[in-house]
Scaffold this active site. Structure first.
Site, PDB file in Angstrom:
ATOM      1  CG  HIS A  28       4.431  -1.931   5.548  1.00  0.00           C
ATOM      2  ND1 HIS A  28       4.305  -0.761   5.785  1.00  0.00           N
ATOM      3  CD2 HIS A  28       3.334  -2.356   5.220  1.00  0.00           C
ATOM      4  CE1 HIS A  28       3.059  -0.274   5.574  1.00  0.00           C
ATOM      5  NE2 HIS A  28       2.336  -1.290   5.394  1.00  0.00           N
TER       6      HIS A  28
ATOM      7  CG  ASN B 210      -1.923  -1.359   1.246  1.00  0.00           C
ATOM      8  OD1 ASN B 210      -2.323  -1.793   0.161  1.00  0.00           O
ATOM      9  ND2 ASN B 210      -1.967  -1.824   2.281  1.00  0.00           N
TER      10      ASN B 210
ATOM     11  CG  HIS C  15       0.497  -6.215   3.723  1.00  0.00           C
ATOM     12  ND1 HIS C  15       0.203  -6.177   4.905  1.00  0.00           N
ATOM     13  CD2 HIS C  15       0.706  -4.965   3.424  1.00  0.00           C
ATOM     14  CE1 HIS C  15      -0.273  -4.823   5.300  1.00  0.00           C
ATOM     15  NE2 HIS C  15       0.228  -3.793   4.424  1.00  0.00           N
TER      16      HIS C  15
HETATM   17  P1  AMP Z   1      -0.481  -0.676   5.853  1.00  0.00           P
HETATM   18  O1  AMP Z   1      -2.158  -0.238   5.865  1.00  0.00           O
HETATM   19  O2  AMP Z   1      -0.149  -1.281   4.523  1.00  0.00           O
HETATM   20  O3  AMP Z   1       0.173   0.599   6.232  1.00  0.00           O
HETATM   21  O4  AMP Z   1      -0.324  -1.713   6.763  1.00  0.00           O
HETATM   22  C1  AMP Z   1      -0.079  -1.775   8.112  1.00  0.00           C
HETATM   23  C2  AMP Z   1      -0.038  -2.817   8.904  1.00  0.00           C
HETATM   24  O5  AMP Z   1       0.749  -2.867  10.015  1.00  0.00           O
HETATM   25  C3  AMP Z   1      -1.455  -3.293   9.113  1.00  0.00           C
HETATM   26  O6  AMP Z   1      -1.620  -4.485   8.580  1.00  0.00           O
HETATM   27  C4  AMP Z   1      -1.250  -3.601  10.712  1.00  0.00           C
HETATM   28  O7  AMP Z   1      -2.336  -4.726  11.255  1.00  0.00           O
HETATM   29  C5  AMP Z   1       0.059  -3.730  10.865  1.00  0.00           C
HETATM   30  N1  AMP Z   1       0.614  -3.628  12.313  1.00  0.00           N
HETATM   31  C6  AMP Z   1       0.259  -2.024  13.104  1.00  0.00           C
HETATM   32  N2  AMP Z   1       1.295  -2.331  14.131  1.00  0.00           N
HETATM   33  C7  AMP Z   1       1.522  -3.529  14.149  1.00  0.00           C
HETATM   34  C8  AMP Z   1       2.405  -4.027  15.051  1.00  0.00           C
HETATM   35  N3  AMP Z   1       2.910  -3.422  16.192  1.00  0.00           N
HETATM   36  N4  AMP Z   1       3.144  -5.068  14.956  1.00  0.00           N
HETATM   37  C9  AMP Z   1       2.688  -6.035  13.748  1.00  0.00           C
HETATM   38  N5  AMP Z   1       2.028  -5.373  12.823  1.00  0.00           N
HETATM   39  C10 AMP Z   1       1.381  -4.197  12.908  1.00  0.00           C
END
Ligand code: AMP
Ligand code: ZN
Length: 112
Positions: free
Chosen positions: A99, A86, A101
């Protein structure tokens, strides 16, 4: 980056369930999994989004994809999987540290 959630995960300030780590890349389980396997793969270098990738980062980004393939194999995602990035506000990016996924372990629909 002081106020970056994923930089805090990298430096251990915030705990995570790590699945892969080397000197340049970290992978850990997403806290809110959208599929049986949901892993985030990040560069340790703070790059805020795919929009900020520079020529200098090309080998690092390439390496992320070989790491993803390796993790997918370890997770037995032999029937396929999805890699999502994203990017920016319109792309739905919530954490401003690049990041990817990795999602799998079930037949994924278009909206996951
Ligand atoms: P995005 O919407 O692509 O920025 O995705 C961010 C992702 O980070 C989401 O899927 C969240 O569930 C994940 N996320 C947020 N905080 C944490 C955390 N502390 N540990 C692991 N994943 C996280
Ligand atoms: Zn960061």
């Amino acid at each position: 980056m002081r106020d970056c959630l994923f930089c805090k995960i990298i430096n251990g300030e915030i705990p995570s369930e790590k699945v892969y780590e080397d000197d340049e890349i970290l992978a850990f389980k997403d806290i809110n999994p959208k599929a049986p396997v949901h892993i985030l793969i990040i560069p340790k270098k703070h790059i805020s989004s795919a929009m900020e990738i520079k020529e200098n980062d090309e080998s690092l980004i390439g390496k992320i994809f070989t790491v993803i393939a390796k993790i997918a194999k370890e997770q037995k995602l032999d029937n396929g999987y999805r890699i999502i990035n994203n990017c920016g506000e319109d792309g739905g990016q919530e954490v401003m540290h690049l990041h990817f996924h990795l999602l799998g372990g079930k037949k994924l629909s278009i909206d996951i």
